[in-house]
Design a protein around this motif. Structure first.
Motif, PDB file in Angstrom:
ATOM      1  N   VAL A   1     -21.990  -6.018  73.923  1.00 42.85           N
ATOM      2  CA  VAL A   1     -22.338  -5.372  72.537  1.00 42.85           C
ATOM      3  C   VAL A   1     -23.080  -6.130  71.758  1.00 42.85           C
ATOM      4  O   VAL A   1     -22.794  -7.170  71.432  1.00 42.85           O
ATOM      5  CB  VAL A   1     -20.777  -5.137  71.984  1.00 42.85           C
ATOM      6  N   PRO A   2     -24.226  -5.768  71.208  1.00 46.84           N
ATOM      7  CA  PRO A   2     -24.990  -6.390  70.427  1.00 46.84           C
ATOM      8  C   PRO A   2     -24.485  -6.771  68.935  1.00 46.84           C
ATOM      9  O   PRO A   2     -23.807  -5.589  68.563  1.00 46.84           O
ATOM     10  CB  PRO A   2     -26.440  -5.487  70.354  1.00 46.84           C
ATOM     11  N   ILE A   3     -24.446  -7.660  68.536  1.00 47.21           N
ATOM     12  CA  ILE A   3     -24.023  -7.750  67.141  1.00 47.21           C
ATOM     13  C   ILE A   3     -24.997  -8.557  66.221  1.00 47.21           C
ATOM     14  O   ILE A   3     -25.778  -9.372  66.775  1.00 47.21           O
ATOM     15  CB  ILE A   3     -22.786  -8.649  67.155  1.00 47.21           C
ATOM     16  N   THR A   4     -24.906  -8.423  64.985  1.00 46.75           N
ATOM     17  CA  THR A   4     -25.655  -9.155  64.043  1.00 46.75           C
ATOM     18  C   THR A   4     -25.176 -10.127  63.512  1.00 46.75           C
ATOM     19  O   THR A   4     -23.992  -9.958  62.733  1.00 46.75           O
ATOM     20  CB  THR A   4     -26.558  -8.275  63.172  1.00 46.75           C
ATOM     21  N   VAL A   5     -25.656 -11.452  63.438  1.00 47.22           N
ATOM     22  CA  VAL A   5     -24.817 -12.691  62.690  1.00 47.22           C
ATOM     23  C   VAL A   5     -25.639 -13.048  61.464  1.00 47.22           C
ATOM     24  O   VAL A   5     -26.820 -13.629  61.721  1.00 47.22           O
ATOM     25  CB  VAL A   5     -24.254 -13.805  63.648  1.00 47.22           C
TER      26      VAL A   5
END
Length: 131
Positions: free
Chosen positions: A84-88
């Motif tokens: 699952v792509p996540i943005t940090v």
């Protein structure tokens, strides 16, 4: 001189399992999240024997012309979660503080503090020290 006779252990007879027991064990294996090894262990079976029973039933089902999705013995493939792509969000300010290092040598303790802004030079120094 006397010798004692030792009785040979009784031979174990081959175990026989009813078709009903086999069917129940196979159905238990086909439940999602249940491993064949756990079903075999819980029922006092060899996992390879249980695998063979499942395979034979699947081959029988394939020979009858029943489609695999119509047959209750079809093993459900476990679903593997995808990435699952996540943005940090990166911190906008540079980290402040100190790197604290303690080195224990024999009975000697060396404590070193290094500014975080100089972490690359700290890493180089540690690499040289530990060689």
């Amino acid at each position: 001189m006397h010798t004692k006779l030792i009785k040979a252990p009784m031979r174990r007879s081959r175990r026989r399992y009813t078709e009903e027991f086999k069917q129940q064990a196979i159905e238990a294996c086909l439940q999602p999240g249940i491993s064949m090894a756990s079903v075999a262990l819980a029922n006092g079976l060899n996992a390879n024997l249980l695998r063979r029973w499942v395979t034979e039933r699947q081959e029988e089902a394939a020979g009858t012309g029943i489609l695999p999705d119509q047959h209750p013995l079809e093993i459900a493939e476990p679903t593997t979660p995808g990435l699952v792509p996540i943005t940090v969000a990166m911190p906008e300010t540079a980290p402040s503080g100190e790197i604290k290092i303690e080195i224990h040598r024999s009975q000697m303790l060396i404590s070193i503090t290094w500014p975080v802004s100089q972490s690359t030079s700290c890493a180089d120094w540690l690499r040289d020290l530990l060689r």
